[in-house]
Design a protein around this motif. Structure first.
Motif, PDB file in Angstrom:
ATOM      1  N   ILE A  54      -6.754   5.542  14.445  1.00  0.00           N
ATOM      2  CA  ILE A  54      -5.996   5.918  13.244  1.00  0.00           C
ATOM      3  C   ILE A  54      -4.724   6.651  13.663  1.00  0.00           C
ATOM      4  CG2 ILE A  54      -6.021   7.256  11.099  1.00  0.00           C
ATOM      5  CD1 ILE A  54      -9.071   6.871  11.035  1.00  0.00           C
ATOM      6  N   GLU A  58      -0.620   6.116  12.996  1.00  0.00           N
ATOM      7  CA  GLU A  58       0.302   7.185  12.589  1.00  0.00           C
ATOM      8  C   GLU A  58       1.504   7.218  13.546  1.00  0.00           C
ATOM      9  OE1 GLU A  58       0.130   9.585  10.088  1.00  0.00           O
ATOM     10  OE2 GLU A  58      -1.838   9.077   9.263  1.00  0.00           O
ATOM     11  N   VAL A  61       4.069   4.548  12.821  1.00  0.00           N
ATOM     12  CA  VAL A  61       4.964   4.916  11.716  1.00  0.00           C
ATOM     13  C   VAL A  61       6.005   5.932  12.195  1.00  0.00           C
ATOM     14  CG1 VAL A  61       5.107   5.883   9.386  1.00  0.00           C
ATOM     15  CG2 VAL A  61       3.170   4.436  10.004  1.00  0.00           C
TER      16      VAL A  61
ATOM     17  N   SER B  92      -6.002  10.622  -2.604  1.00  0.00           N
ATOM     18  CA  SER B  92      -5.529   9.521  -3.446  1.00  0.00           C
ATOM     19  C   SER B  92      -4.134   9.856  -3.953  1.00  0.00           C
ATOM     20  CB  SER B  92      -6.419   9.332  -4.678  1.00  0.00           C
ATOM     21  OG  SER B  92      -7.709   9.024  -4.308  1.00  0.00           O
ATOM     22  N   GLU B  93      -4.012  11.077  -4.443  1.00  0.00           N
ATOM     23  CA  GLU B  93      -2.739  11.506  -5.002  1.00  0.00           C
ATOM     24  C   GLU B  93      -1.660  11.554  -3.925  1.00  0.00           C
ATOM     25  OE1 GLU B  93      -3.256  14.667  -8.022  1.00  0.00           O
ATOM     26  OE2 GLU B  93      -1.367  15.420  -7.233  1.00  0.00           O
ATOM     27  N   PHE B  95      -1.488   9.797  -1.120  1.00  0.00           N
ATOM     28  CA  PHE B  95      -1.066   8.461  -0.711  1.00  0.00           C
ATOM     29  C   PHE B  95      -0.223   7.814  -1.811  1.00  0.00           C
ATOM     30  CE2 PHE B  95      -1.529   3.881   0.058  1.00  0.00           C
ATOM     31  CZ  PHE B  95      -1.010   3.832   1.336  1.00  0.00           C
ATOM     32  N   LEU B  96      -0.648   7.999  -3.059  1.00  0.00           N
ATOM     33  CA  LEU B  96       0.103   7.403  -4.173  1.00  0.00           C
ATOM     34  C   LEU B  96       1.512   7.983  -4.251  1.00  0.00           C
ATOM     35  CD1 LEU B  96       0.251   5.527  -6.569  1.00  0.00           C
ATOM     36  CD2 LEU B  96      -0.830   7.284  -7.972  1.00  0.00           C
ATOM     37  N   ARG B  97       1.621   9.296  -4.090  1.00  0.00           N
ATOM     38  CA  ARG B  97       2.950   9.923  -4.084  1.00  0.00           C
ATOM     39  C   ARG B  97       3.819   9.329  -2.977  1.00  0.00           C
ATOM     40  NH1 ARG B  97       3.948  14.813  -6.678  1.00  0.00           N
ATOM     41  NH2 ARG B  97       2.117  15.781  -7.612  1.00  0.00           N
ATOM     42  N   VAL B  99       3.587   6.378  -1.629  1.00  0.00           N
ATOM     43  CA  VAL B  99       3.958   5.011  -2.002  1.00  0.00           C
ATOM     44  C   VAL B  99       5.138   5.045  -2.977  1.00  0.00           C
ATOM     45  CG1 VAL B  99       3.216   2.931  -3.249  1.00  0.00           C
ATOM     46  CG2 VAL B  99       1.661   4.027  -1.627  1.00  0.00           C
ATOM     47  N   LEU B 107       4.733   4.562   5.365  1.00  0.00           N
ATOM     48  CA  LEU B 107       3.438   5.060   4.908  1.00  0.00           C
ATOM     49  C   LEU B 107       2.460   5.139   6.060  1.00  0.00           C
ATOM     50  CD1 LEU B 107       3.213   2.889   1.695  1.00  0.00           C
ATOM     51  CD2 LEU B 107       3.714   5.334   1.839  1.00  0.00           C
ATOM     52  N   THR B 108       1.685   6.199   6.084  1.00  0.00           N
ATOM     53  CA  THR B 108       0.688   6.341   7.138  1.00  0.00           C
ATOM     54  C   THR B 108      -0.716   6.183   6.541  1.00  0.00           C
ATOM     55  OG1 THR B 108       0.621   8.711   6.821  1.00  0.00           O
ATOM     56  CG2 THR B 108       2.173   7.874   8.462  1.00  0.00           C
ATOM     57  N   PRO B 109      -1.681   5.777   7.373  1.00  0.00           N
ATOM     58  CA  PRO B 109      -2.993   5.366   6.836  1.00  0.00           C
ATOM     59  C   PRO B 109      -3.951   6.495   6.478  1.00  0.00           C
ATOM     60  CG  PRO B 109      -2.960   5.093   9.201  1.00  0.00           C
ATOM     61  CD  PRO B 109      -1.579   5.526   8.812  1.00  0.00           C
ATOM     62  N   PHE B 112      -4.827   7.257   2.868  1.00  0.00           N
ATOM     63  CA  PHE B 112      -5.465   6.085   2.246  1.00  0.00           C
ATOM     64  C   PHE B 112      -6.926   5.967   2.669  1.00  0.00           C
ATOM     65  CE2 PHE B 112      -6.660   1.544   2.444  1.00  0.00           C
ATOM     66  CZ  PHE B 112      -6.685   1.297   1.081  1.00  0.00           C
ATOM     67  N   SER B 115      -9.043   8.437   1.025  1.00  0.00           N
ATOM     68  CA  SER B 115      -9.046   8.434  -0.439  1.00  0.00           C
ATOM     69  C   SER B 115     -10.234   7.680  -1.026  1.00  0.00           C
ATOM     70  CB  SER B 115      -7.762   7.793  -0.964  1.00  0.00           C
ATOM     71  OG  SER B 115      -7.809   6.382  -0.816  1.00  0.00           O
TER      72      SER B 115
ATOM     73  N   MET C 112      -6.377   2.516 -10.983  1.00  0.00           N
ATOM     74  CA  MET C 112      -5.176   2.822 -10.207  1.00  0.00           C
ATOM     75  C   MET C 112      -3.998   1.928 -10.588  1.00  0.00           C
ATOM     76  SD  MET C 112      -3.899   4.841  -8.022  1.00  0.00           S
ATOM     77  CE  MET C 112      -5.024   5.702  -6.911  1.00  0.00           C
ATOM     78  N   PHE C 119       2.311   7.215 -13.240  1.00  0.00           N
ATOM     79  CA  PHE C 119       1.998   8.508 -12.607  1.00  0.00           C
ATOM     80  C   PHE C 119       2.970   9.625 -13.010  1.00  0.00           C
ATOM     81  CE2 PHE C 119       1.826  11.253  -8.696  1.00  0.00           C
ATOM     82  CZ  PHE C 119       0.485  11.588  -8.765  1.00  0.00           C
ATOM     83  N   TYR C 120       4.261   9.373 -12.859  1.00  0.00           N
ATOM     84  CA  TYR C 120       5.263  10.379 -13.238  1.00  0.00           C
ATOM     85  C   TYR C 120       5.662  10.251 -14.712  1.00  0.00           C
ATOM     86  CZ  TYR C 120       5.765  11.270  -8.207  1.00  0.00           C
ATOM     87  OH  TYR C 120       5.526  11.591  -6.895  1.00  0.00           O
ATOM     88  N   PHE C 194      -1.259   0.367  -4.646  1.00  0.00           N
ATOM     89  CA  PHE C 194      -1.976   1.376  -3.861  1.00  0.00           C
ATOM     90  C   PHE C 194      -2.795   0.716  -2.753  1.00  0.00           C
ATOM     91  CE2 PHE C 194      -5.556   4.215  -3.007  1.00  0.00           C
ATOM     92  CZ  PHE C 194      -4.988   5.474  -3.016  1.00  0.00           C
ATOM     93  N   GLY C 198      -2.078   0.495   1.190  1.00  0.00           N
ATOM     94  CA  GLY C 198      -3.103   1.127   2.012  1.00  0.00           C
ATOM     95  C   GLY C 198      -3.543   0.221   3.155  1.00  0.00           C
ATOM     96  N   THR C 201      -0.875  -0.171   5.782  1.00  0.00           N
ATOM     97  CA  THR C 201      -0.747   0.897   6.789  1.00  0.00           C
ATOM     98  C   THR C 201      -1.779   0.729   7.896  1.00  0.00           C
ATOM     99  OG1 THR C 201      -2.280   2.430   5.698  1.00  0.00           O
ATOM    100  CG2 THR C 201       0.050   2.620   5.092  1.00  0.00           C
ATOM    101  N   LEU C 202      -2.898   0.100   7.575  1.00  0.00           N
ATOM    102  CA  LEU C 202      -3.921  -0.119   8.602  1.00  0.00           C
ATOM    103  C   LEU C 202      -3.569  -1.315   9.488  1.00  0.00           C
ATOM    104  CD1 LEU C 202      -7.078   0.486   6.392  1.00  0.00           C
ATOM    105  CD2 LEU C 202      -6.278   1.929   8.264  1.00  0.00           C
TER     106      LEU C 202
END
Lengths: 97, 353, 399
Positions: A54, A58, A61, B92-93, B95-97, B99, B107-109, B112, B115, C112, C119-120, C194, C198, C201-202
Motif C-alpha cells: 500500500i 502512496e 502518487v 470515507s469522507e 477519500f471523497l473529499r 476525489v 489520489l492515494t489508496p 479508500f 473506508s 455514495m 456532498f457540498y 468513489f 478507489g 488508486t490501487l
C-alpha cells in the motif's frame, strides 16, 4: 546523467534526499520516525522501514504529484523504491517538475 | 435443545472513557449535540506501523475488542461479527473529499482501503490472526443486533464456541453537519440532556462496544443472552403485540420482566415509542444509557453492556435509572428495547446466571 | 429433497448483460459481454477504463419502478428494488404477510452515488436534503423492503466484494433456524466515482477488457448490478407447491488474516471457506462439477484463488470460469449475480465461458472453460472474496 563529480550536483542530491525523507514521513504518516532515522541506503521495504504494497502505491502518487513522474505499473516501483538512494537517483533523472 | 449463551467479556470506548469497574459512578450526562470520545492510549495494543493508517473508529474497535477478549480469557475467538451504522465514516469522507477537491487527481489508496465497512472486523482478525468467520452488518440501529443474532445462531448450533461480537460508529465532521441539517442531531446551540430534552434530534457520540459470547458459563460470566428479535417497522400501536409475541416465544409474561433498558435518546419526535413501552409494563424499573454514551447507530450495544453489568451486580446505580420505580426484587430478566426514528426496532432478552 | 439444503424458489437480476433472466442467459450463452465506456458517472477516468454499466439513466430506472416524483431512491436502491421485485415476481404468487418474511441485502457503496454528487451542495440547497439520509448502507435495504411490502427482519451486510454471498449465507441460517419462513437475499451496487477512483488508486483497473485467469491479465473492470434469490423453508415449499429452482447446499466464510486488501499467496482464506462449504453441504470436493470463480482478473486475486483451487481439487480440477468478463466486477452484488448464473447453469446443464482468456498462467496447471458447453451438473461452487481478507464460498445443487 550529470557529472557525478560536480559539487553542485552532490549538494542538490543531498537536498533532494532530505526533502524526500520528509515527504515520505509525511505521506506515510510515519509518526515515530525522524528524517535523521532514515539512512540513504536503508531498504524502505521489508526490513528497514518496513513499508508494504500500500505504501508503494502512496509513493507512486508522491512521484507523480511532487516530481511529475508517472509510473503506470506498480512493478516498476520495486527497483525504484529500494532505498532513498535509488529513489533520489530516479527522480533526478526523470523529474518533470 | 438450545444451548445457553453467556456474555463472558465486555469492552468499550465511549464518551465516558473505557469500560471499567467504576464506569457508572464516574459518568456524567452529555449535554452537547456532538460529543467527543474519551480515548485511551492505544500504544500498548497497536504498533505504530499499524496505527499510522487507522482512523479513530478502527482504534476504538480494536481496544474494545481486546478488553472483551481479555475479560473472557479468550485469545482467538471462533468468529468475529461486527455491526456499524456508518462504517468507517472518517476515511470515507477523507477519500471523497480528495476525489472532489482534487478533481480525481493525485489520489492515494489508504483512505479508500480503510473506508470499507468491514475494516474494523478485518483489522481485528488481522491483528489476532483469526481466520474464522468474519461478518459485518450495516443496517442503522439494528446493525449490532443483527451481529448478535448471527452469533446466537452459530453458538446455538455449536458451530462456534466463542464469538467476538461488537459495534463501532465514528462521526466525521461533514457527516455530523449533514445530520444536523436533517434534524437527526440536535443543533449545536442546544444543550439538553436526554431527560431535559424537549426538542427533536439527539445528542450524538461515537462509541465502540464489544462482547465475548460463549457457550460456556465461567466465573466471569455477566449474564445469559436468551433471545432477540428485529423488525424494520413497528408502529406505536403495534408495539404491545411486538413485545408480547417476543416474550411469549420465550415463555415469559410482562410481569416476569424485572427491568427495562430503553433507548431514550432525547429526540422528542421519536421517544414516544419508549414511553409506550414503559406503559406496557406496570411498575417496572426503566433504565436508559444514551444520556451517557450518546446516540449513534450502534449505541444500543452499550445498553447491552450496561444491562449485563447490572444483572451481574444485582444493583442499579441512580445515574442509569429513568423512571422513579425502585427495584424491589432480584434482577433476573431484563428486556432491552431500541429503535431509531421509529424504524429498525429490536428487543433483546438477558437473564442473570 | 429434505437434506439437500435450503430451497431457492425465485431469482431476479439486472446487470450490464441484461435486465431479465432471459436476457442474461442469452448473453452468457452467446458470449456477449456488457462492458463499455461509462456514460452515467461523470468521471475523468472515462477514457481509461471499461465498465459493466447498466444503460438506464436514474430517471429511466425510476420510471421502470414507477416511483413518484420527489422520491429519494439512490441508484443502488433502484437497482436493488428492480432485481428484488423480479425475484418475488418469479414466484408467481407471494403473499408477504402469509409467512415470516425477511430481507437480507448487501451493498458496499450504498448511497455514495448521491453523496458524491451533493456532498457540498447539501450545505446550500435544502431541496436536496431528502438524499442526505440515503448515504448509509442500510438505506437501500429499507427502500427494497418498502417497495416489496416486507415488514419483518430486514438487515444488511457489507463485507466488500463478498457481501452478497454472506447475505445468502445469513438468509439460509435464518431459514434453518426457523426464524424466517422466507427470505429475500442478495446485493446491489451502483457504479460511483468513489469506487472507480478507489480501485484506480490501487492500480488494479485494466484499461482493456478484463482477462480472468490469463497470464497477461491487467486488472479488473468494475460493474454495477443487483440480484436477489428467494429462499423458502420446506414448509412453504410444500404448502405453496413450489418447484425449487435449485438448493443452497453449503456455505462457508473464512478470513485470510493476511493483509487489508491483498490475498495471501496460497489462498488460505479461500481454501478454508471452500472447506467449510463442503462440510456444511456434506460433500467432498470431488462432487463439484463446475466452479464459478471469483476471478476478478487482478494479478493478485487470480493467482491466490488459482492456488487455493489447486490445493482443494489437486489433479481433479472441475470445469471453471469467471463470468466477470461479461459483467465486470459488481462488488457487493457480484456473489448474487453469480449465484443466479450458477442456478441457471444447474437448470440448463450448461457451463458459461470465461471470456478473453488466451494464455494459461505460468503458476497454475489449469485453464478456465472458454466456450459455453453442455455439462452434467449436480453441484456447483461459487467463490467470492473481498477486502479485509473476507472469503466466502457457496455450493448450489440441482433441484
Amino acid at each position: 546523467m550529470q557529472q557525478p563529480n560536480n559539487i553542485i550536483y552532490k549538494i542538490e542530491m543531498a537536498e533532494l534526499k532530505e526533502e524526500l525523507k520528509g515527504k515520505i514521513i509525511e505521506v506515510l504518516n510515519l509518526e515515530d520516525i525522524a528524517v535523521a532515522d532514515i539512512a540513504d541506503s536503508d531498504p524502505l521495504f521489508g526490513e528497514g522501514l518496513g513499508l508494504d504494497s500500500i505504501d508503494a502505491l502512496e509513493l507512486i502518487v508522491l512521484m507523480d504529484k511532487e516530481y511529475g513522474i508517472k509510473l503506470s505499473d506498480p512493478k516498476q516501483g520495486k527497483s525504484i523504491f529500494q532505498s532513498i538512494d535509488t529513489m533520489a537517483a530516479y527522480i533526478a533523472e526523470n523529474r518533470t517538475k | 435443545m438450545k444451548r445457553s449463551i453467556y456474555i463472558n467479556g465486555i469492552g468499550a470506548v465511549t464518551a465516558q472513557g473505557v469500560w471499567r469497574a467504576d464506569f457508572f459512578v464516574e459518568s456524567h450526562p452529555l449535554q452537547h449535540a456532538v460529543n467527543a470520545v474519551q480515548q485511551p492510549s492505544y500504544k500498548e495494543l497497536i504498533s505504530p506501523a499499524m496505527a499510522r493508517r487507522m482512523s479513530r473508529g478502527i482504534k476504538m474497535g480494536i481496544y474494545a475488542a481486546q478488553q472483551a477478549l481479555d475479560e473472557a480469557h479468550i485469545t482467538i475467538p471462533d468468529a468475529i461479527i461486527t455491526g456499524t451504522g456508518l462504517g468507517c465514516s472518517e476515511d470515507s469522507e477523507k477519500f471523497l473529499r480528495n476525489v472532489l477537491d482534487n478533481e480525481e487527481q493525485f489520489l492515494t489508496p489508504t483512505a479508500f482501503i480503510q473506508s470499507t465497512h468491514n475494516t474494523v472486523a478485518a483489522q481485528i482478525a488481522l491483528r489476532l490472526g483469526c481466520k474464522g468467520y468474519n461478518f459485518t452488518y450495516v443496517n442503522r440501529s439494528v446493525s449490532f443486533e443483527s451481529a448478535v443474532l448471527d452469533a446466537l445462531m452459530q453458538l446455538h448450533d455449536g458451530e462456534a464456541s466463542s464469538i467476538l461480537v461488537g459495534a463501532v460508529d465514528e462521526i466525521s465532521d461533514h457527516t455530523a453537519r449533514l445530520l444536523q441539517l436533517i434534524g437527526y442531531i440536535k443543533p449545536s446551540d442546544v444543550h439538553e440532556t436526554v431527560k431535559e430534552s424537549k426538542s427533536p434530534g439527539a445528542n450524538y457520540a461515537e462509541s465502540a462496544t464489544f462482547f465475548t459470547l460463549s457457550q460456556e458459563k465461567t466465573a466471569q460470566s455477566y449474564c445469559e443472552i436468551l433471545d432477540l428479535c428485529l423488525q424494520n417497522k413497528v408502529s406505536q400501536s403495534e408495539l404491545p403485540t411486538f413485545v408480547d409475541k417476543f416474550l411469549k416465544k420465550n415463555g415469559l409474561q410482562l410481569q416476569d420482566i424485572d427491568a427495562l433498558v430503553l433507548g431514550y435518546s432525547g429526540d422528542s419526535d421519536f421517544d414516544g415509542w419508549y414511553e409506550q413501552a414503559e406503559q406496557l409494563f406496570d411498575a417496572t424499573v426503566s433504565l436508559y444509557y444514551k444520556h451517557l454514551v450518546g446516540q449513534c447507530d450502534t449505541s444500543s450495544a452499550f445498553g447491552l453492556a450496561m444491562a449485563a453489568q447490572f444483572v451481574s451486580d444485582q444493583a442499579i446505580p441512580e445515574t442509569a435509572q429513568y423512571n422513579t420505580t425502585t427495584l424491589d426484587r432480584p434482577l433476573k430478566n431484563v428486556l432491552l428495547y431500541n429503535q431509531f426514528r421509529g424504524e429498525d426496532h429490536s428487543l433483546v432478552l438477558v437473564r442473570s446466571c | 429433497m429434505a437434506g439437500a439444503g435450503v430451497a431457492i424458489t425465485g431469482i431476479g437480476i439486472i446487470s450490464s448483460i441484461g435486465k431479465t433472466m432471459e436476457e442474461s442467459q442469452q448473453a452468457l450463452l452467446s458470449g456477449t459481454h456488457g462492458i463499455s465506456r461509462i456514460e452515467h458517472v461523470d468521471t475523468k477516468l472515462r477514457d481509461n477504463i471499461w465498465v459493466g454499466e447498466i444503460k438506464y439513466s436514474n430517471a429511466e430506472l425510476a420510471d421502470l419502478l414507477k416511483l413518484p416524483a420527489g422520491h429519494n431512491y439512490t441508484r443502488t436502491a433502484m437497482l436493488g428494488c428492480y432485481a428484488a421485485q423480479a425475484a418475488v415476481a418469479s414466484l408467481g404468487s407471494c403473499d408477504m404477510d402469509a409467512y415470516k418474511t425477511g430481507l437480507i441485502s448487501s451493498t458496499s457503496v450504498g448511497g455514495m452515488d448521491y453523496t458524491e454528487r451533493y456532498f457540498y451542495k447539501y450545505l446550500e440547497d435544502p431541496a436536496l436534503h431528502p438524499y442526505i439520509s440515503t448515504h448509509d448502507a442500510g438505506d437501500s435495504s429499507h427502500k427494497i423492503a418498502d417497495y416489496l411490502g416486507i415488514q419483518g427482519l430486514v438487515t444488511t451486510i457489507s463485507t466488500a466484494c463478498s457481501s452478497a454471498a454472506n447475505a445468502i449465507m445469513m438468509g439460509a441460517r435464518l431459514i434453518k433456524h426457523g426464524r424466517l419462513d422466507r427470505v429475500i437475499v442478495g446485493g446491489t451496487d451502483a457504479l460511483s466515482k468513489f469506487t472507480i477512483n478507489g480501485f484506480n488508486t490501487l492500480m488494479i483497473l485494466s484499461d482493456e477488457l478484463c482477462q480472468p485467469f490469463d497470464q497477461d491479465r491487467k486488472g479488473l473492470n468494475l460493474g454495477e448490478a443487483a440480484a436477489y434469490l428467494v429462499l423458502e423453508s420446506e414448509e412453504v415449499v410444500r404448502k405453496e407447491n413450489r418447484k425449487p429452482l435449485a438448493y443452497l447446499a453449503g456455505y462457508g466464510n473464512a478470513n485470510d488474516a493476511f493483509h487489508q486488501t491483498a490475498s495471501s499467496d496460497n489462498g488460505e482464506g479461500a481454501f478454508l471457506a471452500m472447506e467449510k462449504a463442503f462440510t456444511v453441504a456434506g460433500l467432498s470436493a470431488s462432487a463439484i462439477d463446475y466452479i464459478n470463480a471469483h476471478g476478478t482478473a487482478t494479478p493478485n486475486n487470480d493467482l491466490s484463488e488459482g492456488r487455493a483451487l489447486q490445493r482443494i481439487f489437486s489433479d481433479d480440477m472441475p470445469l471453471f470460469s469467471s463470468t466477470k468478463a461479461f459483467t465486470g466486477h459488481t462488488l457487493a452484488a457480484a456473489a448474487a449475480i453469480e449465484a443466479v448464473f450458477c442456478i441457471v447453469a444447474l437448470q440448463q446443464q450448461i457451463v458459461f465461458p470465461n471470456l478473453n482468456f488466451k494464455t494459461q498462467m505460468e503458476e497454475l496447471d489449469c485453464s478456465p472453460q472458454t466456450e459455453a458447453r453442455p455439462a452434467q451438473l449436480e453441484h456447483v461452487l461459487s467463490n467470492s472474496f473481498g477486502f479485509g481478507g473476507n472469503c466466502s464460498s457457496l455450493i448450489f445443487s440441482k433441484a
